[in-house]
Design an enzyme around this catalytic site. Structure first.
Site, mmCIF file in Angstrom:
data_model
loop_
_atom_site.group_PDB
_atom_site.id
_atom_site.type_symbol
_atom_site.label_atom_id
_atom_site.label_comp_id
_atom_site.label_asym_id
_atom_site.label_seq_id
_atom_site.Cartn_x
_atom_site.Cartn_y
_atom_site.Cartn_z
ATOM 1 N N GLU A 131 33.763 -83.644 -40.442
ATOM 2 C CA GLU A 131 34.469 -83.187 -41.638
ATOM 3 C C GLU A 131 35.429 -84.284 -42.085
ATOM 4 O O GLU A 131 35.722 -85.210 -41.313
ATOM 5 C CB GLU A 131 35.204 -81.876 -41.352
ATOM 6 C CG GLU A 131 34.260 -80.740 -41.006
ATOM 7 C CD GLU A 131 34.972 -79.413 -40.779
ATOM 8 O OE1 GLU A 131 36.221 -79.376 -40.844
ATOM 9 O OE2 GLU A 131 34.269 -78.405 -40.524
ATOM 10 N N SER A 136 36.247 -87.870 -34.476
ATOM 11 C CA SER A 136 35.543 -87.501 -33.244
ATOM 12 C C SER A 136 36.055 -86.207 -32.625
ATOM 13 O O SER A 136 35.523 -85.763 -31.605
ATOM 14 C CB SER A 136 35.687 -88.636 -32.216
ATOM 15 O OG SER A 136 35.114 -89.827 -32.704
ATOM 16 N N GLN A 295 22.409 -128.416 -27.091
ATOM 17 C CA GLN A 295 22.753 -127.549 -25.963
ATOM 18 C C GLN A 295 23.556 -126.323 -26.405
ATOM 19 O O GLN A 295 23.359 -125.220 -25.883
ATOM 20 C CB GLN A 295 23.537 -128.345 -24.918
ATOM 21 C CG GLN A 295 23.731 -127.597 -23.607
ATOM 22 C CD GLN A 295 24.485 -128.426 -22.594
ATOM 23 O OE1 GLN A 295 25.658 -128.745 -22.784
ATOM 24 N NE2 GLN A 295 23.806 -128.802 -21.501
ATOM 25 N N HIS A 354 22.462 -119.566 -38.368
ATOM 26 C CA HIS A 354 22.002 -119.810 -39.734
ATOM 27 C C HIS A 354 22.998 -120.629 -40.557
ATOM 28 O O HIS A 354 22.646 -121.128 -41.637
ATOM 29 C CB HIS A 354 21.754 -118.482 -40.454
ATOM 30 C CG HIS A 354 20.431 -117.840 -40.120
ATOM 31 N ND1 HIS A 354 20.187 -117.220 -38.924
ATOM 32 C CD2 HIS A 354 19.288 -117.740 -40.846
ATOM 33 C CE1 HIS A 354 18.950 -116.740 -38.922
ATOM 34 N NE2 HIS A 354 18.387 -117.054 -40.061
ATOM 35 N N GLY A 355 24.230 -120.730 -40.069
ATOM 36 C CA GLY A 355 25.228 -121.494 -40.816
ATOM 37 C C GLY A 355 25.481 -120.883 -42.188
ATOM 38 O O GLY A 355 25.473 -119.664 -42.356
ATOM 39 N N GLU A 379 27.250 -91.628 -33.770
ATOM 40 C CA GLU A 379 27.139 -90.789 -32.569
ATOM 41 C C GLU A 379 28.283 -91.039 -31.582
ATOM 42 O O GLU A 379 28.117 -90.923 -30.370
ATOM 43 C CB GLU A 379 25.789 -90.991 -31.854
ATOM 44 C CG GLU A 379 24.580 -90.996 -32.752
ATOM 45 C CD GLU A 379 24.310 -89.650 -33.411
ATOM 46 O OE1 GLU A 379 25.232 -88.821 -33.462
ATOM 47 O OE2 GLU A 379 23.185 -89.441 -33.871
ATOM 48 N N THR A 381 32.262 -93.346 -31.334
ATOM 49 C CA THR A 381 32.747 -94.728 -31.241
ATOM 50 C C THR A 381 32.697 -95.237 -29.800
ATOM 51 O O THR A 381 32.474 -94.479 -28.854
ATOM 52 C CB THR A 381 34.199 -94.814 -31.733
ATOM 53 O OG1 THR A 381 35.021 -94.011 -30.858
ATOM 54 C CG2 THR A 381 34.336 -94.298 -33.162
ATOM 55 N N GLU A 383 35.180 -96.075 -28.086
ATOM 56 C CA GLU A 383 36.267 -95.427 -27.352
ATOM 57 C C GLU A 383 35.830 -94.057 -26.818
ATOM 58 O O GLU A 383 36.153 -93.675 -25.690
ATOM 59 C CB GLU A 383 37.495 -95.285 -28.256
ATOM 60 C CG GLU A 383 38.211 -96.596 -28.564
ATOM 61 C CD GLU A 383 37.434 -97.493 -29.515
ATOM 62 O OE1 GLU A 383 37.645 -98.716 -29.485
ATOM 63 O OE2 GLU A 383 36.603 -96.969 -30.302
#
Length: 401
Positions: A131, A136, A295, A354-355, A379, A381, A383
């Protein structure tokens, strides 16, 4: 190189289903996903294709016209679909949760009435707990059902309803104090109602309004809405399971398998981000060689692949635990938490590879970068997952001193 996120011990039927879904994703979803997402367009052709494949009835028992498959099979299919476009997996997920709740908790009349049409994809499900001021804290629900003769009258406002416009059946959780003495714990005075409605927006049945779509940062294509009940009259035979006061437990059971689904979505998006990152790293050249030969980029790819594998393994474990009939809230919470966090990190690393091009809407990674954050809150958080995990660990490792 072996493909990441392989699953050992699958049957021939499971492998055939996954191969079919993977081919569908590669041919029908990936080529059009970014264009549809940028237009925020509902993927009707894709949904019709999934309907033909029978995926809307994947976990519905064969006696009701479904395929009768396991949660593991479903989760692996969701992983493949999310790899193509996460929004499509969301369209299926809410439908799946309602079908699961009906299968587990519905009366025989409710199962016979709804499940065959849900298996065929002719009835599309959505569920509604949240709501506007709730977050939560499910116990703080204020929308309410009041008994009136043989019916119940529902009033209140719900929020964050996935498939709010396109669905034709909504499982709605509300307070129902009738039959529950004053002072009853909030979670023991909640009821799930099965609300049938017409698809679309506006007043979709007397007393029920679905306003227009909520404009979102990502997770586009799928419609996310509010749901407003103003004197909505529902017959008593549409109380899920036929008995009031059980709605909280029914919804939590649905959300538990939904968390496995969100974990699977995180795995799918992360896997696609890795695919995009490793491909681009072999196409882009700097200082006279592929950036994949640097690397620093190899370290990123190694970390990304390891996270994809780890999240997939935890998701599979949670699904198998639920399929075995055992309690799996610990495993589902861990899988959802890890997969969503790793998904965010893998997507960001692919974005970095991808920069500057990652910031362009011409590249698919831009879409994934906006989609990944939804999994951090869907579904429950991080926490909330940590609270669930922590409480369950204290139950399992209770110190006897």
């Amino acid at each position: 190189m072996a493909r990441l996120a392989q699953t050992a011990g699958l049957t021939d039927i499971q492998q055939e289903i996954l191969s079919t879904v993977r081919d569908f994703v590669d041919k029908e979803i990936i080529p059009v996903a970014t264009e549809l997402e940028h237009r925020d367009e509902y993927p009707q052709a894709i949904v019709d294709g999934l309907k033909e494949l029978g995926l809307f009835g994947l976990m519905i028992p064969e006696e009701y016209g479904g395929l009768g498959e396991s949660l593991l099979t479903y989760a692996l299919c969701v992983e493949e679909i999310a790899r193509g476009w996460m929004s499509v997996s969301g369209i299926i997920n809410t439908h799946f949760i309602v079908a699961y709740m009906l299968k587990q908790h519905g009366t025989e009349e409710q199962k016979e009435y709804f499940l065959p049409r849900m298996a065929a994809g002719d009835v599309r499900g959505a569920f509604s707990m949240s709501e506007p001021g709730l977050g939560s804290d499910v116990s703080a629900i204020t929308s309410k059902a009041v008994k009136d003769g043989d019916d119940y009258v529902l009033n209140g406002q719900k929020m964050w309803l996935t498939n709010g416009g396109t669905s034709t059946l909504v499982a709605v959780l509300v307070r129902s104090d009738e039959g529950h003495p004053e002072g009853t714990a909030p979670h023991k005075s909640m009821t799930t109602f099965l609300v049938e409605k017409e698809p679309g927006f506006g007043e979709v049945r007397p007393g029920l309004t679905i306003p227009g779509k909520i404009d979102k940062m990502g997770y586009k294509g799928v419609d996310t809405t509010e749901l407003i009940m103003d004197g909505l009259r529902i017959p008593a035979n549409r109380v899920l399971g036929g008995v009031t006061g059980r709605g909280f437990y029914q919804m939590m059971d649905g959300v538990e398998v939904g968390r496995v689904n969100v974990a699977a979505r995180g795995c799918g998006v992360a896997q696609r981000a890795f695919e995009l990152g490793v491909r681009y790293a072999q196409q882009r050249h700097t200082f006279g060689k592929q950036i994949a030969q640097h690397q620093a980029i190899q370290f990123k790819l190694a970390e990304m692949a390891t996270k994809v594998e780890a999240a997939h393994a935890m998701m599979v474990n949670a699904a198998r635990k639920k399929d075995s009939g055992e309690r799996n809230d610990l495993e589902a919470g861990m899988a959802k938490y890890l997969a969503s966090e790793y998904c965010k990190e893998v997507v960001e690393d692919a974005f970095r590879i991808h920069g500057g091009y990652g910031f362009s809407k011409e590249y698919e990674i831009e879409r994934l970068y906006r989609e990944a954050p939804m999994l951090l809150i869907g579904e429950g958080t991080a926490e909330i997952q940590k609270m669930i995990i922590g409480r369950r660990l204290l139950e399992e490792y209770r110190f006897q001193g």
